[in-house]
Enzyme design. Structure first.
Site, short mmCIF file in Angstrom:
data_model
loop_
_atom_site.label_atom_id
_atom_site.label_comp_id
_atom_site.label_asym_id
_atom_site.label_seq_id
_atom_site.Cartn_x
_atom_site.Cartn_y
_atom_site.Cartn_z
N GLY A 29 55.38 117.08 96.27
CA GLY A 29 55.58 117.95 97.42
C GLY A 29 57.06 118.18 97.65
O GLY A 29 57.50 118.38 98.78
N ALA A 75 59.12 120.58 97.12
CA ALA A 75 59.64 121.87 97.57
C ALA A 75 59.33 122.15 99.04
O ALA A 75 59.68 123.20 99.56
CB ALA A 75 59.09 123.00 96.71
N GLY A 115 58.93 121.12 103.37
CA GLY A 115 59.88 120.89 104.47
C GLY A 115 60.45 119.50 104.51
O GLY A 115 61.62 119.32 104.88
N ILE A 116 59.66 118.50 104.17
CA ILE A 116 60.17 117.13 104.07
C ILE A 116 60.68 116.86 102.67
O ILE A 116 61.71 116.21 102.48
CB ILE A 116 59.07 116.10 104.43
CG1 ILE A 116 58.63 116.26 105.88
CG2 ILE A 116 59.56 114.67 104.19
CD1 ILE A 116 57.41 115.43 106.26
N ASP A 160 55.85 119.97 92.54
CA ASP A 160 55.18 120.79 93.55
C ASP A 160 54.42 121.89 92.85
O ASP A 160 54.56 122.08 91.63
CB ASP A 160 56.19 121.37 94.56
CG ASP A 160 55.62 121.43 95.98
OD1 ASP A 160 54.44 121.79 96.12
OD2 ASP A 160 56.34 121.10 96.94
N ASN A 174 50.73 113.42 106.64
CA ASN A 174 49.92 113.15 107.82
C ASN A 174 48.52 113.76 107.71
O ASN A 174 48.30 114.70 106.94
CB ASN A 174 50.63 113.71 109.06
CG ASN A 174 51.66 112.75 109.59
OD1 ASN A 174 51.42 111.56 109.70
ND2 ASN A 174 52.85 113.26 109.92
N ASP A 198 58.66 106.18 113.24
CA ASP A 198 58.41 105.58 114.55
C ASP A 198 59.47 104.54 114.89
O ASP A 198 59.97 104.48 116.01
CB ASP A 198 57.02 104.93 114.57
CG ASP A 198 55.91 105.92 114.29
OD1 ASP A 198 56.08 107.11 114.62
OD2 ASP A 198 54.88 105.51 113.72
N HIS A 222 50.04 105.64 113.19
CA HIS A 222 51.16 106.58 113.18
C HIS A 222 50.87 107.82 114.02
O HIS A 222 51.61 108.79 113.97
CB HIS A 222 51.45 106.98 111.73
CG HIS A 222 52.68 107.81 111.54
ND1 HIS A 222 53.92 107.46 112.04
CD2 HIS A 222 52.86 109.00 110.89
CE1 HIS A 222 54.80 108.38 111.70
NE2 HIS A 222 54.19 109.33 111.02
N MET A 280 62.13 112.85 109.53
CA MET A 280 61.18 112.17 108.66
C MET A 280 61.79 111.89 107.30
O MET A 280 61.60 110.82 106.72
CB MET A 280 59.91 113.01 108.51
CG MET A 280 58.81 112.35 107.68
SD MET A 280 58.10 110.86 108.44
CE MET A 280 58.67 109.59 107.31
#
Length: 338
Positions: free
Chosen positions: A31, A33, A35-36, A58, A143, A174, A201, A252
């Protein structure tokens, strides 16, 4: 510096200009590419010779991310892998996999809505990890972590893999937020503060143990309530502030990079590394729980007890268990039926 032609404990042995040997760890970001994935990949690339390679995977646009990161003045070689046809190659021989793929929360979206999208993504990628990197650490950031970690572990088990001590839900954001919010409240550097955050979480499943904050502070009941609420609503606050343009991607990425750094140290033999994370455990009656863990070369080395809780924390712990249990069951059943 090219790696030597042999490995030890899965980590390539590197040689510095001075001739000393050091361990380099092969890391894959699934993953990369997103946002995180993009800021996290940047932070990992900057770790340089800690890594033998940084593999970016990705389904699209990852070549551009790798090209961009190839200009960073760090030693870790960055390689892109795009599409399912290249996933096996991306995972072959890796020591640590970071799963950040999937959709981000948008305004008005519940974690249940997110589950419907991300469950399939996590199941598919965890299955691939089980097939092509069965001995790797798998860090799950996608998530809702309360459900995706059970999905990932069950997916790996279905392939005859899945080490309970190496499949870890990253809840470090957190802890990072708790440090920041407490530091701001008391007027000291957040870097000096440690706050265990246990449970899950999600907003209703995480529990900061402010009675165990280090250094210790005499918080009033109202201050504890306000800090707990602020922590639980932090993710939603960012989603709403970005107005549909994303979720908590930068914080994150920072928190995940910090946790990954601790994992890298543990993999190379450092001792006494304790972090809170969400794993399969028997610390409580629930099959998964976020709690303090001591990390070692092969994942979770010791599941540490929660420690003494005050009356409010004991009550809050009982309240969160019902929702957390539902998320665990939902993730486990999804994976078993997939």
């Amino acid at each position: 510096m090219p790696k030597e032609g042999w490995t030890t404990q899965g980590c390539a042995v590197m040689r510095t200009a001075a001739g000393e040997r050091r361990l380099g760890i092969h890391v894959a970001v699934l993953g990369a590419a997103g946002g995180i994935g993009q800021p996290l990949s940047l932070l990992l690339a900057r770790r340089g010779s800690e890594l033998a390679s940084l593999r970016l995977y990705d389904v699209a646009h990852v070549a551009g991310v790798a090209a961009d990161l190839s200009h960073v003045d760090a030693r870790a070689p960055v390689r892109p892998y795009q599409g399912t046809s290249e996933l096996a190659e991306a995972l072959h021989g890796v020591d640590l996999v970071v799963l950040v793929a999937g959709a981000a929360r948008k305004p008005g979206m519940s974690r249940d809505d997110l589950f419907q999208i991300n469950a399939k993504v996590v199941f598919g990628l965890a299955t691939a990890v089980a097939k092509h990197a069965p001995n790797a650490w798998l860090l799950v950031v996608t998530n809702p972590v309360d459900a995706t970690v059970p999905i990932a572990l069950e997916a790996m088990r279905k392939q005859g893999a899945g080490n309970d001590r190496k499949v870890i839900g990253v809840t470090s954001l957190d802890a990072v937020r708790a440090k920041k919010f407490v530091g701001d409240a008391v007027g000291i550097d957040p870097a000096r503060i440690m706050v265990p955050v246990v449970g899950g979480h999600a907003a209703n499943t995480m529990l900061p143990l402010l009675s165990q904050c280090s250094p210790r502070f005499a918080f009033t009941r109202k201050e504890i309530g306000d800090l707990t609420t602020k922590l639980r609503e932090a993710g939603t606050q960012v989603v709403e502030a970005k107005a549909g343009a994303g979720s908590a991607t930068l914080s994150m990425a920072h928190a995940a990079d910090r946790f990954i750094g601790q994992c890298l140290r543990a993999m190379q033999g450092a001792k006494g590394i304790v972090e809170c994370a969400y794993v399969s455990s028997s610390v409580t009656e629930l099959p998964f729980f976020a709690s303090p863990l001591q990390l070692g070369r092969d994942g979770v080395e010791t599941y540490l007890p929660l420690g003494p809780l005050n009356t409010g924390e004991r009550e809050a712990l009982q309240l969160l268990k019902s929702e957390l249990a539902q998320s665990i069951q939902k993730g486990t059943e999804f994976a078993r039926n997939a």
